[in-house]
Motif scaffolding. Structure first.
Motif, PDB file in Angstrom:
ATOM      1  N   GLU A   2       0.826  -1.210   0.000  1.00 41.09           N
ATOM      2  CA  GLU A   2       0.000   0.000   0.000  1.00 41.09           C
ATOM      3  C   GLU A   2       0.862   1.262   0.000  1.00 41.09           C
ATOM      4  N   GLU A   3       1.997   1.186   0.693  1.00 41.09           N
ATOM      5  CA  GLU A   3       2.895   2.338   0.751  1.00 41.09           C
ATOM      6  C   GLU A   3       3.457   2.663  -0.629  1.00 41.09           C
ATOM      7  N   ILE A   4       3.778   1.629  -1.381  1.00 39.11           N
ATOM      8  CA  ILE A   4       4.314   1.817  -2.735  1.00 39.11           C
ATOM      9  C   ILE A   4       3.265   2.455  -3.636  1.00 39.11           C
ATOM     10  N   CYS A   6       0.691   4.298  -2.703  1.00 37.92           N
ATOM     11  CA  CYS A   6       0.503   5.691  -2.259  1.00 37.92           C
ATOM     12  C   CYS A   6       1.644   6.579  -2.749  1.00 37.92           C
ATOM     13  N   TYR A   7       2.885   6.073  -2.662  1.00 44.17           N
ATOM     14  CA  TYR A   7       4.035   6.836  -3.141  1.00 44.17           C
ATOM     15  C   TYR A   7       3.913   7.127  -4.634  1.00 44.17           C
ATOM     16  N   LEU A   8       3.610   6.093  -5.412  1.00 44.30           N
ATOM     17  CA  LEU A   8       3.514   6.274  -6.863  1.00 44.30           C
ATOM     18  C   LEU A   8       2.382   7.226  -7.233  1.00 44.30           C
ATOM     19  N   ALA A  10       1.214   9.686  -5.338  1.00 43.60           N
ATOM     20  CA  ALA A  10       1.637  11.035  -4.939  1.00 43.60           C
ATOM     21  C   ALA A  10       2.692  11.607  -5.875  1.00 43.60           C
ATOM     22  N   ILE A  11       3.702  10.817  -6.225  1.00 48.04           N
ATOM     23  CA  ILE A  11       4.784  11.325  -7.078  1.00 48.04           C
ATOM     24  C   ILE A  11       4.272  11.629  -8.485  1.00 48.04           C
ATOM     25  N   ASN A  12       3.333  10.838  -8.982  1.00 52.39           N
ATOM     26  CA  ASN A  12       2.787  11.097 -10.307  1.00 52.39           C
ATOM     27  C   ASN A  12       1.894  12.330 -10.318  1.00 52.39           C
ATOM     28  N   GLY A  45       9.799   7.874 -10.231  1.00 55.36           N
ATOM     29  CA  GLY A  45       8.484   7.238 -10.164  1.00 55.36           C
ATOM     30  C   GLY A  45       7.352   8.024 -10.780  1.00 55.36           C
ATOM     31  N   GLY A  46       7.600   9.251 -11.190  1.00 57.68           N
ATOM     32  CA  GLY A  46       6.534  10.090 -11.732  1.00 57.68           C
ATOM     33  C   GLY A  46       6.446  10.108 -13.250  1.00 57.68           C
TER      34      GLY A  46
END
Length: 89
Positions: A2-4, A6-8, A10-12, A45-46
């Motif tokens: 889930e953290e991955i 959420c990170y992806l 947010a960064i996108n 990642g974005g």
């Protein structure tokens, strides 16, 4: 996992918005976001956000390092995910 996700997400979103902000600044003749920053955001990642921002705002579409670099980053990231998926399973 889930953290991955959420990170992806947010960064996108952040990268997408940066491309829009840079396009706005370009039109207004204001201080711009550096190309290095835009490419770094894609690389960490974005890349989907960068590609979407390029398409929606028609921004950086003629610069070769963006025109070819962003799709290359996307392909490399997909390959990395596929590779990691095979290792984990």
């Amino acid at each position: 996992m889930e953290e991955i996700i959420c990170y992806l997400l947010a960064i996108n979103i952040a990268t997408f918005l940066l491309y829009g902000i840079d396009k706005y600044k370009a039109k207004k003749g204001k201080w711009r976001i550096s190309e290095a920053t835009l490419l770094t955001m894609a690389a960490i990642g974005g890349s989907i956000g960068a590609w979407a921002g390029m398409r929606l705002w028609h921004h950086k579409t003629m610069h070769k390092k963006f025109k070819y670099g962003i799709p290359l980053i996307i392909i490399m990231q997909i390959a990395l995910v596929a590779y990691l998926h095979t290792i984990i399973l």
